[in-house]
Design a protein around this motif. Structure first.
Motif, mmCIF file in Angstrom:
data_model
loop_
_atom_site.group_PDB
_atom_site.id
_atom_site.type_symbol
_atom_site.label_atom_id
_atom_site.label_comp_id
_atom_site.label_asym_id
_atom_site.label_seq_id
_atom_site.Cartn_x
_atom_site.Cartn_y
_atom_site.Cartn_z
ATOM 1 N N GLY A 151 11.432 7.787 -9.174
ATOM 2 C CA GLY A 151 11.752 6.815 -10.210
ATOM 3 C C GLY A 151 12.532 5.614 -9.724
ATOM 4 N N ARG A 152 12.966 5.626 -8.469
ATOM 5 C CA ARG A 152 13.752 4.520 -7.943
ATOM 6 C C ARG A 152 12.858 3.314 -7.682
ATOM 7 N NH1 ARG A 152 15.119 3.394 -2.550
ATOM 8 N NH2 ARG A 152 14.237 5.433 -1.947
ATOM 9 N N ALA A 153 13.326 2.125 -8.074
ATOM 10 C CA ALA A 153 12.584 0.891 -7.856
ATOM 11 C C ALA A 153 13.071 0.210 -6.581
ATOM 12 C CB ALA A 153 12.746 -0.046 -9.040
ATOM 13 N N ASP A 154 12.158 -0.394 -5.842
ATOM 14 C CA ASP A 154 12.515 -1.108 -4.616
ATOM 15 C C ASP A 154 11.434 -2.145 -4.346
ATOM 16 O OD1 ASP A 154 13.753 -1.814 -2.163
ATOM 17 O OD2 ASP A 154 14.415 0.265 -1.873
ATOM 18 N N ARG A 155 11.573 -2.854 -3.248
ATOM 19 C CA ARG A 155 10.592 -3.881 -2.908
ATOM 20 C C ARG A 155 10.288 -3.821 -1.419
ATOM 21 N NH1 ARG A 155 8.159 -8.163 -5.142
ATOM 22 N NH2 ARG A 155 7.642 -9.984 -3.874
ATOM 23 N N PRO B 258 -15.201 -15.299 13.558
ATOM 24 C CA PRO B 258 -14.270 -15.300 12.420
ATOM 25 C C PRO B 258 -14.128 -13.958 11.717
ATOM 26 C CG PRO B 258 -16.237 -16.611 11.946
ATOM 27 C CD PRO B 258 -16.249 -16.325 13.406
ATOM 28 N N ARG B 259 -15.208 -13.154 11.645
ATOM 29 C CA ARG B 259 -15.082 -11.840 10.999
ATOM 30 C C ARG B 259 -14.361 -10.831 11.888
ATOM 31 N NH1 ARG B 259 -17.550 -10.495 6.234
ATOM 32 N NH2 ARG B 259 -18.917 -12.114 5.356
ATOM 33 N N LEU B 260 -14.122 -11.194 13.145
ATOM 34 C CA LEU B 260 -13.311 -10.362 14.036
ATOM 35 C C LEU B 260 -11.916 -10.957 14.206
ATOM 36 C CD1 LEU B 260 -15.656 -9.108 16.900
ATOM 37 C CD2 LEU B 260 -14.783 -7.868 14.923
ATOM 38 N N SER B 261 -11.523 -11.818 13.292
ATOM 39 C CA SER B 261 -10.148 -12.306 13.306
ATOM 40 C C SER B 261 -9.193 -11.153 13.012
ATOM 41 C CB SER B 261 -9.961 -13.407 12.258
ATOM 42 O OG SER B 261 -10.699 -14.563 12.597
ATOM 43 N N PHE B 262 -8.047 -11.178 13.655
ATOM 44 C CA PHE B 262 -7.036 -10.150 13.460
ATOM 45 C C PHE B 262 -5.769 -10.760 12.879
ATOM 46 C CE2 PHE B 262 -9.169 -8.305 17.392
ATOM 47 C CZ PHE B 262 -9.873 -7.345 16.674
ATOM 48 N N PHE B 263 -4.916 -9.905 12.355
ATOM 49 C CA PHE B 263 -3.540 -10.289 12.075
ATOM 50 C C PHE B 263 -2.648 -9.089 12.349
ATOM 51 C CE2 PHE B 263 -5.186 -8.778 8.045
ATOM 52 C CZ PHE B 263 -4.154 -8.052 7.470
ATOM 53 N N LEU B 264 -1.452 -9.376 12.826
ATOM 54 C CA LEU B 264 -0.468 -8.329 13.078
ATOM 55 C C LEU B 264 0.286 -8.050 11.793
ATOM 56 C CD1 LEU B 264 0.845 -9.765 16.444
ATOM 57 C CD2 LEU B 264 -0.670 -7.798 16.166
ATOM 58 N N CYS B 265 0.537 -6.779 11.517
ATOM 59 C CA CYS B 265 1.172 -6.382 10.262
ATOM 60 C C CYS B 265 2.383 -5.504 10.563
ATOM 61 C CB CYS B 265 0.163 -5.639 9.390
ATOM 62 S SG CYS B 265 0.815 -5.113 7.789
ATOM 63 N N GLN B 266 3.564 -6.030 10.258
ATOM 64 C CA GLN B 266 4.800 -5.276 10.440
ATOM 65 C C GLN B 266 5.398 -4.919 9.094
ATOM 66 O OE1 GLN B 266 8.005 -7.315 12.461
ATOM 67 N NE2 GLN B 266 9.329 -5.500 12.457
ATOM 68 N N GLN B 267 5.616 -3.635 8.869
ATOM 69 C CA GLN B 267 6.293 -3.158 7.669
ATOM 70 C C GLN B 267 7.776 -2.981 8.007
ATOM 71 O OE1 GLN B 267 4.779 -3.162 4.934
ATOM 72 N NE2 GLN B 267 2.597 -2.866 5.377
ATOM 73 N N HIS B 268 8.626 -3.806 7.394
ATOM 74 C CA HIS B 268 10.052 -3.735 7.688
ATOM 75 C C HIS B 268 10.731 -2.565 6.984
ATOM 76 C CE1 HIS B 268 10.156 -7.661 9.737
ATOM 77 N NE2 HIS B 268 9.245 -8.028 8.852
ATOM 78 N N LYS B 269 10.108 -2.061 5.924
ATOM 79 C CA LYS B 269 10.646 -0.908 5.197
ATOM 80 C C LYS B 269 9.555 0.163 5.100
ATOM 81 C CE LYS B 269 13.727 -3.727 2.276
ATOM 82 N NZ LYS B 269 14.079 -4.059 0.851
ATOM 83 N N PRO B 270 9.215 0.769 6.234
ATOM 84 C CA PRO B 270 8.097 1.720 6.233
ATOM 85 C C PRO B 270 8.314 2.904 5.312
ATOM 86 C CG PRO B 270 9.337 1.838 8.292
ATOM 87 C CD PRO B 270 9.817 0.623 7.571
ATOM 88 N N GLU B 271 9.563 3.219 5.016
ATOM 89 C CA GLU B 271 9.841 4.335 4.108
ATOM 90 C C GLU B 271 9.361 4.057 2.689
ATOM 91 O OE1 GLU B 271 13.376 1.564 3.833
ATOM 92 O OE2 GLU B 271 12.054 2.328 5.435
ATOM 93 N N LEU B 272 9.105 2.786 2.370
ATOM 94 C CA LEU B 272 8.568 2.430 1.055
ATOM 95 C C LEU B 272 7.036 2.357 1.061
ATOM 96 C CD1 LEU B 272 11.023 -0.424 -0.019
ATOM 97 C CD2 LEU B 272 11.211 2.034 -0.414
ATOM 98 N N ILE B 273 6.433 2.518 2.226
ATOM 99 C CA ILE B 273 4.980 2.483 2.370
ATOM 100 C C ILE B 273 4.438 3.891 2.608
ATOM 101 C CG2 ILE B 273 3.051 1.562 3.698
ATOM 102 C CD1 ILE B 273 4.506 -0.577 2.146
#
Length: 297
Positions: free
Chosen positions: A127-131, A145-160
């Motif tokens: 029930g806890r809210a976070d962002r 172009p369809r093989l374009s990439f992007f790097l993705c860093q989750q700074h709060k992985p515990e929320l993912i």
């Protein structure tokens, strides 16, 4: 746990995100509610430990030029690819430090267009809210172009990577690799491009593969892919543009997976290696191949 430059999530672009989400739920995936990005794209996720399956649509085409990263506009990129066909429009690579990893990618010959930061509100099972807080480093490729990439860093992985959200009725545990369609004439340039991140390629039937931190990336000709998976949709085979056309998903329980495959009502079939796949048109021009997870020794 996924490491930098491992396959994190190819973005499967679709004209009907609600329909595709419902089909994936019927296949036993635990999909998030449809959310919205500030650049006009809508999204729904099946989350795994260290990676995810993401489907994406356009909810407002007046926003697709919002929040640019240099000259790159995330929403417009997805929108323009959807005008051509459904399928993977670009792909996320895992990042543990987006700034350092972007520098590594740039040294390897990739162009870093810029960075995006965003978050989304979440309510945890208690029930806890976070962002959440996420940083993207965009690596568009004008040649492929369809093989374009992007790097993705989750700074709060515990929320993912919340345990309750990682459990899927079909027992799927995560991404185990991808297959890229590419004409043989561009294999050499793709080897050079990918070697900067993953080291030397090794041969495979119809092409080559590189080892990422989250499964192999196979690069194969149309003939080799169709020999393995069956006929691809005509709008892919006629164009033959380099792109991800199949995603491997690892699963834990054959009984659980087979229950949902039998129940889902989708056009399922098996490859000669007995891996289940979907008819590409039912899953936005992407084949989903289910691969048994290796047992720990």
């Amino acid at each position: 746990m996924n490491a930098s430059f491992g396959i994190d999530h190819p973005l499967v672009a679709t004209h009907d995100i609600e329909g595709l989400r419902n089909r994936l739920i019927s296949l036993g995936f635990n999909m998030t509610a449809i959310g919205k990005h500030p650049w006009g794209t809508s999204t729904s996720l099946a989350m795994f430990e260290g990676c995810l399956l993401e489907i994406m649509g356009i909810y407002d085409d007046t926003l697709i030029d919002e929040v640019p990263a240099g000259d790159f506009r995330f929403g417009r990129h997805v929108f323009e690819h959807l005008q051509e066909r459904e399928g993977v429009a670009l792909s996320a690579l895992h990042s543990t430090d987006s700034m350092a990893d972007a520098a590594t990618a740039q040294a390897a010959g990739f162009t870093v267009a810029g960075h995006l930061e965003f978050g989304r509100d979440v309510t945890l099972p208690d029930g806890r809210a976070d962002r959440t807080k996420t940083t993207l480093a965009l690596l568009p490729d004008p040649d492929f172009p369809r093989l374009s990439f992007f790097l993705c860093q989750q700074h709060k992985p515990e929320l993912i990577y919340v345990p309750d959200w990682l459990a899927h009725p079909n027992s799927v545990m995560g991404i185990g690799g991808v297959t890229v369609l590419a004409q043989e004439s561009v294999h050499s340039s793709l080897k050079t491009k990918l070697a900067g991140l993953y080291g030397a390629a090794t041969p495979c039937d119809g092409g080559f593969q590189v080892a990422t931190a989250n499964g192999p990336m196979f690069v194969k000709t149309l003939e080799a892919i169709q020999a393995e998976f069956g006929e691809l949709p005509q709008d892919i085979s006629d164009n033959n543009e380099p792109s991800i056309v199949a995603i491997d998903l690892t699963y834990k329980s054959s009984a659980d997976l087979e229950f949902w495959i039998t129940k889902c009502g989708l056009n399922m079939r098996t490859t000669p290696s007995q891996h289940y796949t979907t008819a590409p048109k039912e899953t936005a021009n992407v084949i989903l191949r289910f691969v048994a997870a290796r047992r720990a020794t």
